[in-house]
Motif scaffolding. Structure first.
Motif, mmCIF file in Angstrom:
data_model
loop_
_atom_site.group_PDB
_atom_site.id
_atom_site.type_symbol
_atom_site.label_atom_id
_atom_site.label_comp_id
_atom_site.label_asym_id
_atom_site.label_seq_id
_atom_site.Cartn_x
_atom_site.Cartn_y
_atom_site.Cartn_z
ATOM 1 N N PHE A 100 -64.792 -26.872 78.838
ATOM 2 C CA PHE A 100 -64.106 -27.378 77.652
ATOM 3 C C PHE A 100 -62.901 -28.214 78.048
ATOM 4 O O PHE A 100 -62.109 -27.827 78.907
ATOM 5 C CB PHE A 100 -63.663 -26.217 76.766
ATOM 6 N N VAL A 101 -62.762 -29.375 77.399
ATOM 7 C CA VAL A 101 -61.609 -30.251 77.616
ATOM 8 C C VAL A 101 -60.932 -30.439 76.260
ATOM 9 O O VAL A 101 -61.467 -31.114 75.382
ATOM 10 C CB VAL A 101 -62.030 -31.618 78.193
ATOM 11 N N GLU A 102 -59.772 -29.818 76.090
ATOM 12 C CA GLU A 102 -59.063 -29.954 74.819
ATOM 13 C C GLU A 102 -58.431 -31.338 74.720
ATOM 14 O O GLU A 102 -57.734 -31.795 75.631
ATOM 15 C CB GLU A 102 -57.993 -28.882 74.676
ATOM 16 N N GLY A 103 -58.666 -31.998 73.600
ATOM 17 C CA GLY A 103 -58.200 -33.360 73.421
ATOM 18 C C GLY A 103 -56.703 -33.464 73.213
ATOM 19 O O GLY A 103 -55.998 -32.474 73.002
ATOM 20 N N GLY A 104 -56.226 -34.699 73.247
ATOM 21 C CA GLY A 104 -54.803 -34.963 73.062
ATOM 22 C C GLY A 104 -54.498 -36.406 73.388
ATOM 23 O O GLY A 104 -55.392 -37.235 73.556
ATOM 24 N N ALA B 266 -60.087 -36.520 81.266
ATOM 25 C CA ALA B 266 -60.550 -35.277 81.875
ATOM 26 C C ALA B 266 -60.207 -35.232 83.358
ATOM 27 O O ALA B 266 -59.863 -34.170 83.894
ATOM 28 C CB ALA B 266 -62.060 -35.134 81.679
ATOM 29 N N ALA B 267 -60.295 -36.371 84.041
ATOM 30 C CA ALA B 267 -60.017 -36.403 85.477
ATOM 31 C C ALA B 267 -58.564 -36.066 85.773
ATOM 32 O O ALA B 267 -58.266 -35.397 86.768
ATOM 33 C CB ALA B 267 -60.369 -37.778 86.048
ATOM 34 N N LEU B 268 -57.658 -36.502 84.916
ATOM 35 C CA LEU B 268 -56.241 -36.239 85.156
ATOM 36 C C LEU B 268 -55.914 -34.753 85.076
ATOM 37 O O LEU B 268 -54.963 -34.299 85.701
ATOM 38 C CB LEU B 268 -55.393 -37.016 84.153
ATOM 39 N N GLY B 269 -56.681 -33.995 84.295
ATOM 40 C CA GLY B 269 -56.496 -32.544 84.251
ATOM 41 C C GLY B 269 -55.093 -32.133 83.871
ATOM 42 O O GLY B 269 -54.422 -31.412 84.609
ATOM 43 N N VAL C 170 -71.642 -30.226 95.724
ATOM 44 C CA VAL C 170 -70.721 -30.066 94.593
ATOM 45 C C VAL C 170 -69.986 -28.732 94.722
ATOM 46 O O VAL C 170 -70.488 -27.784 95.310
ATOM 47 C CB VAL C 170 -71.472 -30.137 93.245
ATOM 48 N N LYS C 171 -68.785 -28.689 94.208
ATOM 49 C CA LYS C 171 -67.898 -27.525 94.252
ATOM 50 C C LYS C 171 -67.388 -27.234 95.662
ATOM 51 O O LYS C 171 -66.931 -26.124 95.943
ATOM 52 C CB LYS C 171 -68.568 -26.275 93.662
ATOM 53 N N THR C 172 -67.450 -28.234 96.540
ATOM 54 C CA THR C 172 -66.874 -28.065 97.871
ATOM 55 C C THR C 172 -65.352 -28.011 97.802
ATOM 56 O O THR C 172 -64.706 -27.275 98.546
ATOM 57 C CB THR C 172 -67.313 -29.210 98.794
ATOM 58 N N TYR C 173 -64.785 -28.799 96.884
ATOM 59 C CA TYR C 173 -63.334 -28.868 96.741
ATOM 60 C C TYR C 173 -62.900 -28.148 95.464
ATOM 61 O O TYR C 173 -63.710 -27.903 94.575
ATOM 62 C CB TYR C 173 -62.879 -30.333 96.705
ATOM 63 N N GLU C 174 -61.634 -27.852 95.372
ATOM 64 C CA GLU C 174 -61.106 -27.127 94.226
ATOM 65 C C GLU C 174 -61.215 -27.977 92.953
ATOM 66 O O GLU C 174 -61.060 -29.195 92.997
ATOM 67 C CB GLU C 174 -59.644 -26.740 94.464
ATOM 68 N N PRO C 175 -61.443 -27.332 91.795
ATOM 69 C CA PRO C 175 -61.505 -28.089 90.541
ATOM 70 C C PRO C 175 -60.109 -28.448 90.048
ATOM 71 O O PRO C 175 -59.105 -27.902 90.521
ATOM 72 C CB PRO C 175 -62.192 -27.103 89.594
ATOM 73 N N ASN C 176 -60.067 -29.351 89.062
ATOM 74 C CA ASN C 176 -58.777 -29.641 88.441
ATOM 75 C C ASN C 176 -58.487 -28.599 87.365
ATOM 76 O O ASN C 176 -59.221 -27.621 87.227
ATOM 77 C CB ASN C 176 -58.730 -31.073 87.889
ATOM 78 N N ASP C 177 -57.454 -28.792 86.599
ATOM 79 C CA ASP C 177 -57.022 -27.767 85.651
ATOM 80 C C ASP C 177 -57.985 -27.571 84.491
ATOM 81 O O ASP C 177 -57.875 -26.585 83.748
ATOM 82 C CB ASP C 177 -55.627 -28.101 85.111
ATOM 83 N N TYR C 178 -58.912 -28.485 84.282
ATOM 84 C CA TYR C 178 -59.942 -28.295 83.263
ATOM 85 C C TYR C 178 -61.177 -27.591 83.815
ATOM 86 O O TYR C 178 -62.132 -27.340 83.086
ATOM 87 C CB TYR C 178 -60.370 -29.649 82.680
#
Length: 559
Positions: A65-69, A272-275, A337-345
């Motif tokens: 889920f990515v909450e908008g803004g 979404a990328a900026l997290g 995929v998932k080799t690196y840590e995810p962002n805040d989303y």
């Protein structure tokens, strides 16, 4: 006080209590009563059926889920490349869901296996369907490099199962998203009891398939009209006063048909990328965040893994991963995929690994003066094709339409069982102020066609009546099929007057890849590529729109 007044007082108290009880009873059942008329909803005798118990949209499979803004889209820092195609603009994005990872090889192989089983490629009627969906594995070849191992193995070998799929064009990515929509909706309706269980294994063929749009608009024609499948899973069938079945088919009001998968818009992808879900600093809000992680550097500053790279990208000339065993990013081409840590989303690889297709048609300028809410360039509005008897037109096996792309490849436009689509016309645009035509890809993009005083003129260099355009005067190649010999005739544009590679068929791709330097992993960067071509460094992920409240807590105000 006399007895008459006492009697009247008792009556008023009793009436008030009675009204209160009735009001409470109605309030407790308000979900099944229309507040405007008092009529019953979901009456067993028939009438209006609606899911009054719907709580919240379920998170679609594989997504976060990515909450908008609001956010600052574009690049605030200096632009050393002097492209000037990502000028900062303030945008607002609605909440949505996005795939946690890029679509992987095994995800895409599952799609190919489905097409092979339903539309056997050894059948001449369907051979082009499967072939048109195949990734281009030759993208790995290099005139001065030995990459045959990837050419032969990257897509299908289990060693690369959870690596991002590449060699997929924008058009192929869109077709995958459409297919995924149907498969998720099909499973949802099976689990709700509206469709026979495991029908996709036992009852599906080229003449009997499930399409979400067909199920919504002409449910009895889904699965080729196979009543055994359509009614075989009905667990809670209801009947009216005469004993006739009602509510056999689910509709949008049921809340059971999932929202469609699609490619994310450019604005959604960048947001979404900026997290920024956990960050509230002023500089971040104003666009100062450079990467999906905190900080201005590509290496980790944490004590436990200090110095480790946070993404998979080209670190320098001839350096695709670092020194073996030390300061290595763990990959020379793509990484699992998932080799690196995810962002805040909770999204992985929003920087590096592979760049990703987004939905937008490319133009150098984002026109925030006209729109700053869910910005997207690429709208082509269409509607269901209608038969003479007023029913929707369902594509049959004999009516499959194929498109020949600019690179000579052939893809199926509509598959059997789907609803045929046609451009909108004056019936939908007459006296409207919000849109006036079907194709809006070049709306207000700065070329002559966007001019208030634009008029079509005969262009002698084109040899036909066409729009003269100084800004987006891209080459126009011709690809045709010789119907007599069955061969393909390719004609390259020989004009010396072309001034741009930009047209309505080039799409934006975002994020850096294993082939790119760190400059390109900034989410604000944007590039473009023909929508019918593929590379070894562009993949994709899907998005799903959010319905209902903006946040997952049901829209409740935070303290």
């Amino acid at each position: 006080m006399d007895m008459k007044h006492v009697s009247n007082l008792k009556f008023l108290i009793a009436a008030t209590l009675c009204a209160t009880i009735v009001s409470c009873n109605r309030s407790s059942n308000s979900g099944n009563v229309d507040s405007a008329t008092g009529w019953k909803i979901n009456d067993k005798q028939g009438g209006f059926q609606y899911n009054t118990q719907f709580k919240e949209q379920e998170t679609p499979p594989g997504t976060a889920f990515v909450e908008g803004g609001t956010f600052t889209m574009g690049k605030v820092a200096d632009d050393p490349m002097h492209d000037w195609n990502n000028t900062p603009t303030q945008q607002h994005i609605q909440s949505f869901y996005m795939d946690e990872t890029e679509v992987t090889n095994v995800n895409y192989l599952f799609y190919l296996d489905y097409l092979k089983n339903v539309y056997p490629p050894d059948d001449p009627n369907y051979a082009l369907i499967y072939k048109g969906a195949l990734p281009d594995t030759l993208v790995w070849r290099n005139r001065l490099g030995y990459n045959e191992m990837m050419t032969e193995n990257y897509l299908r070998h289990p060693g690369y199962a959870n690596y991002p799929v590449v060699g997929v064009s924008w058009i192929q990515a869109v077709e995958y998203a459409n297919w995924r929509t149907d498969r998720v909706a099909e499973l949802s309706l099976q689990e709700a009891g509206y469709i026979k269980r495991d029908a996709q294994y036992t009852d599906v063929s080229a003449e009997s398939t499930f399409s979400t749009d067909t199920y919504i608009n002409a449910p009895s024609q889904t699965y080729g009209g196979n009543a055994e499948v359509l009614e075989g899973g009905q667990r809670r069938q209801q009947t009216d006063a005469d004993g006739n079945p009602i509510n056999i088919y689910a509709n949008r009001e049921s809340g059971l048909i999932p929202v469609k998968y699609r490619l994310p818009t450019e604005a959604e992808w960048e947001y979404a990328a900026l997290g920024m879900s956990e960050l509230r600093q002023y500089n971040v809000y104003r666009g100062r965040k450079k990467y999906p992680w905190d900080g201005q550097y590509t290496r980790s500053g944490k004590r436990v893994n200090r110095g480790d790279q946070l993404a998979n990208f080209k670190q320098g000339k001839g350096d695709y991963g670092g020194i073996a065993g030390w300061s290595d990013d763990g990959a020379d081409i793509t990484a699992e995929v998932k080799t690196y840590e995810p962002n805040d989303y909770g999204l992985y690889d929003m920087a590096g690994n592979v760049a990703e297709w987004v939905a937008d048609v490319y133009r150098p300028i984002v026109d925030d003066e006209f729109n700053d809410f869910n910005y997207y360039r690429g709208n082509v509005y269409s509607k269901n094709a209608i038969n003479e008897d007023g029913t929707v037109k369902i594509v049959t096996v004999d009516e499959i339409v194929y498109d020949t792309l600019s690179n000579g490849k052939i893809i199926a436009r509509d598959l059997p069982g789907e609803i045929a689509r046609v451009p909108i016309d004056e019936d939908e645009t007459y006296l409207r102020t919000n849109f006036s035509q079907s194709d809006n890809r070049n709306f207000r993009d700065g070329d002559k066609r966007s001019s208030r005083y634009y008029r079509e003129s005969f262009d002698e260099t084109e040899g036909d009546k066409s729009a003269t355009s100084k800004m987006y005067n891209s080459p126009k190649h011709s690809v045709q099929i010789d119907t007599l010999e069955g061969t393909m005739v390719r004609e390259y544009d020989q004009s010396n007057s072309r001034t741009s590679l930009i047209n309505d068929e080039v799409r934006v791709y975002k994020g850096g890849s294993w082939r790119d330097r760190a400059y390109w992993i900034d989410p604000a960067q944007r590039r473009y590529f023909p929508q019918d071509m593929a590379t070894d460094y562009i993949g994709f992920r899907c998005a799903v729109s959010r319905v209902g409240s903006k946040s997952e807590d049901g829209g409740k105000r935070r303290n």
